[in-house]
Write a protein that holds these residues in place. Sequence first.
Motif, PDB file in Angstrom:
ATOM      1  N   LYS A  74     -16.776  -8.957 -46.925  1.00  0.00           N
ATOM      2  CA  LYS A  74     -17.225  -9.784 -45.793  1.00  0.00           C
ATOM      3  C   LYS A  74     -16.928  -9.048 -44.482  1.00  0.00           C
ATOM      4  CE  LYS A  74     -16.698 -13.743 -48.720  1.00  0.00           C
ATOM      5  NZ  LYS A  74     -16.634 -15.177 -48.847  1.00  0.00           N
TER       6      LYS A  74
ATOM      7  N   ASN B  15     -16.668  -8.248 -52.363  1.00  0.00           N
ATOM      8  CA  ASN B  15     -17.372  -8.530 -51.113  1.00  0.00           C
ATOM      9  C   ASN B  15     -16.333  -8.623 -49.999  1.00  0.00           C
ATOM     10  OD1 ASN B  15     -18.810  -9.563 -48.989  1.00  0.00           O
ATOM     11  ND2 ASN B  15     -19.277 -11.534 -49.952  1.00  0.00           N
TER      12      ASN B  15
ATOM     13  N   HIS C  60     -26.453 -14.285 -50.048  1.00  0.00           N
ATOM     14  CA  HIS C  60     -25.094 -14.853 -50.094  1.00  0.00           C
ATOM     15  C   HIS C  60     -25.104 -16.187 -49.345  1.00  0.00           C
ATOM     16  CE1 HIS C  60     -20.861 -15.481 -49.275  1.00  0.00           C
ATOM     17  NE2 HIS C  60     -20.627 -14.668 -50.300  1.00  0.00           N
TER      18      HIS C  60
ATOM     19  N   GLU D 109     -22.516 -18.461 -57.357  1.00  0.00           N
ATOM     20  CA  GLU D 109     -21.407 -18.746 -56.446  1.00  0.00           C
ATOM     21  C   GLU D 109     -21.528 -20.172 -55.916  1.00  0.00           C
ATOM     22  OE1 GLU D 109     -19.575 -14.924 -54.708  1.00  0.00           O
ATOM     23  OE2 GLU D 109     -21.240 -15.488 -53.441  1.00  0.00           O
TER      24      GLU D 109
ATOM     25  N   ALA E 155     -16.718 -23.428 -53.889  1.00  0.00           N
ATOM     26  CA  ALA E 155     -15.625 -22.619 -54.448  1.00  0.00           C
ATOM     27  C   ALA E 155     -15.384 -21.351 -53.648  1.00  0.00           C
ATOM     28  CB  ALA E 155     -15.939 -22.255 -55.894  1.00  0.00           C
ATOM     29  N   ILE E 156     -16.236 -21.079 -52.667  1.00  0.00           N
ATOM     30  CA  ILE E 156     -16.124 -19.818 -51.924  1.00  0.00           C
ATOM     31  C   ILE E 156     -15.084 -19.939 -50.828  1.00  0.00           C
ATOM     32  CG2 ILE E 156     -17.321 -18.177 -50.419  1.00  0.00           C
ATOM     33  CD1 ILE E 156     -19.874 -18.748 -51.957  1.00  0.00           C
ATOM     34  N   GLY E 157     -14.050 -19.128 -50.947  1.00  0.00           N
ATOM     35  CA  GLY E 157     -13.018 -19.067 -49.914  1.00  0.00           C
ATOM     36  C   GLY E 157     -12.186 -20.331 -49.791  1.00  0.00           C
TER      37      GLY E 157
ATOM     38  N   GLY F 264     -14.350 -12.205 -53.218  1.00  0.00           N
ATOM     39  CA  GLY F 264     -14.216 -12.078 -51.770  1.00  0.00           C
ATOM     40  C   GLY F 264     -12.783 -11.742 -51.392  1.00  0.00           C
ATOM     41  N   GLY F 265     -12.026 -12.760 -51.004  1.00  0.00           N
ATOM     42  CA  GLY F 265     -10.661 -12.562 -50.492  1.00  0.00           C
ATOM     43  C   GLY F 265      -9.797 -11.661 -51.351  1.00  0.00           C
TER      44      GLY F 265
ATOM     45  N   LEU G 288     -17.959 -11.683 -58.572  1.00  0.00           N
ATOM     46  CA  LEU G 288     -18.139 -11.268 -57.188  1.00  0.00           C
ATOM     47  C   LEU G 288     -16.943 -11.860 -56.442  1.00  0.00           C
ATOM     48  CD1 LEU G 288     -19.707  -9.969 -54.896  1.00  0.00           C
ATOM     49  CD2 LEU G 288     -21.194 -11.958 -54.818  1.00  0.00           C
TER      50      LEU G 288
ATOM     51  N   GLY H 248     -16.406 -17.109 -56.332  1.00  0.00           N
ATOM     52  CA  GLY H 248     -15.822 -18.314 -55.730  1.00  0.00           C
ATOM     53  C   GLY H 248     -14.361 -18.410 -56.115  1.00  0.00           C
ATOM     54  N   SER H 249     -13.485 -17.897 -55.213  1.00  0.00           N
ATOM     55  CA  SER H 249     -12.035 -17.971 -55.425  1.00  0.00           C
ATOM     56  C   SER H 249     -11.566 -17.319 -56.723  1.00  0.00           C
ATOM     57  CB  SER H 249     -11.555 -19.425 -55.320  1.00  0.00           C
ATOM     58  OG  SER H 249     -11.845 -19.940 -54.024  1.00  0.00           O
TER      59      SER H 249
HETATM   60  P1  PGA Z   1     -14.039 -15.727 -52.342  1.00  0.00           P
HETATM   61  O1  PGA Z   1     -15.512 -15.251 -51.898  1.00  0.00           O
HETATM   62  O2  PGA Z   1     -13.670 -14.911 -53.560  1.00  0.00           O
HETATM   63  O3  PGA Z   1     -13.157 -15.402 -51.165  1.00  0.00           O
HETATM   64  O4  PGA Z   1     -14.110 -17.166 -52.657  1.00  0.00           O
HETATM   65  C1  PGA Z   1     -16.507 -14.958 -52.847  1.00  0.00           C
HETATM   66  C2  PGA Z   1     -17.788 -14.571 -52.164  1.00  0.00           C
HETATM   67  O5  PGA Z   1     -18.122 -15.160 -51.128  1.00  0.00           O
HETATM   68  O6  PGA Z   1     -18.515 -13.675 -52.629  1.00  0.00           O
END
Ligand code: PGA
Length: 255
Positions: A11, A9, A94, A166, A170-172, A232-233, A230, A210-211
Motif C-alpha cells: 500500500k 501489498n 483493489h 478480499e 477483513a481488510i486492515g 497487506g499490513g 494477498l 484480509g488480515s
Molecule cells: P491487510 O490488507 O492484510 O492489511 O488486511 C490486505 C489487502 O488490502 O490486500
Amino acid sequence: MRRPIVAGNWKMHGSREENARLVAGLVDGIGHGGAEVIVFPPAVYVAEVVRLAAGSAVAVGGQNLCTEAVGAYTGETSGAMLRDVGASHVLVGHSERRTLYGESEATVAVKFVAAQAAGLVPVLCVGESLEEREAGVTETVVARQLDAVVALAGLGAFVQALVAYEPVWAIGTGRTASPDQAQAVHAFIRGYFSAGDATLGDQLRVLYGGSVKASNAAELFGMADVDGALVGGASLKADEFLRICDAAHSVGGRG
Ligand code: PGA
C-alpha cells in the motif's frame, strides 16, 4: 498443480531505506521453490525494488495502472511503464481503489485488459462489504465483479491472471474471514470459472486477502481452494511475511 503464491501489498508505506531493509530480509530468508512470492511497492519504488530483488525468487508488481497505454494522463502510470522497469504483475480492482478512488466495475475491467496488453499478470481483487455479507449477497456481488471483467476480457484471459478474494470487512481490520468463510467463497469463484472451462477452473489460483498474518496463514492455506494470500499490513515486516511464505510452502501445491 496449483503452486501456492504469497503476495505482499505494501500500500502507501515505505521509504528507500525501509524498502532496502525489507527486501534484504526477504531475499535472505526466501528459498527457491515452494510458494511464488510477489511484492507490490508504491509505483515510485517499483524500479528500485526490482533491482533490490534481482536474482532472488521475489517478483515485483504494481498496485495500480492507468486504463490508457500512453498520453496526456497526468499523474498516471501505464502498464507498459511498470513492465519497462521490471514489474511482472499488477493489482487490479483493489477495494481501496474501488471505494476511495471511485473505480467502477467497468474501469476495473479496462485496467485488467490494459495490464495483459502490457504483458503484466493482473491480480483481480474482488470481495463484498460488510453490509453485503450481512444481506446475504456475497456471491451475487463477487459474480457481478467477475462478470464485468469476463465480459470485456473473455474467460480465457484468466489463464494468465490471478484472482484475490478480499472481503472488504477483513481488510486492515484484524478481522479475518474464518477458513470456512474463505473456502466457501473461493469454491464459488473456482466454480464460476469451472462452469465455463473445467481446466481453467482447476488451474486458476485464488488468493485470500484480509488480515492474513503468520498466526492464521496455515489454517487458511489448509483450505482446498485457497491457493495463497494477498497480505497487506503483515507484508511490511520481513520476518512475519517470511513466516506466511513458510506456511504456504508447507501446504504445497495442489489441484
Ligand atoms: P491487510 O490488507 O492484510 O492489511 O488486511 C490486505 C489487502 O488490502 O490486500
